[in-house]
Design a protein around this motif. Structure first.
Motif: not given
Length: 94
Positions: A29-34, A41-46, A50-51, A71-78
């Motif tokens: 669901h998260l992958r589809t939403q992203a 080119d959004a870093p969070l999508r990448r 990857g997650f 790792s995913l939590a850090r990507a969200v923080e960024l």
């Protein structure tokens, strides 16, 4: 506004991964939403893609989910860090 929804969903999935309560449906669901709501080119999508890919490899190893969640939590923080006011100035940022 759609970006915030993906950020929130990604953070929730990251927390579920860290606590061992993650399902493959959550990840799909998260992958589809992203893919639907974030630019290619959004870093969070990448990070989400990857997650999801890495999750498939460790799907049956919940202890390994903790590192993925971190790792995913850090990507969200960024992703939540706002762009600098003058980020479009080439004389400063090249």
């Amino acid at each position: 506004m759609m970006r915030r929804a993906v950020e929130s969903a990604a953070f929730a999935v990251a927390l579920r991964a860290k606590t061992g309560g993650l399902t493959a449906l959550d990840v799909d669901h998260l992958r589809t939403q992203a893919e639907q709501l974030l630019p290619d080119d959004a870093p969070l999508r990448r990070a989400i893609t990857g997650f999801a890919t890495q999750f498939e490899a460790v799907r049956h190893n919940p202890p390994a989910w903790v590192a993925l969640g971190d790792s995913l939590a850090r990507a969200v923080e960024l992703a939540l860090i706002p762009d600098a006011v003058d980020s479009d100035r080439r004389d400063i940022h090249g």
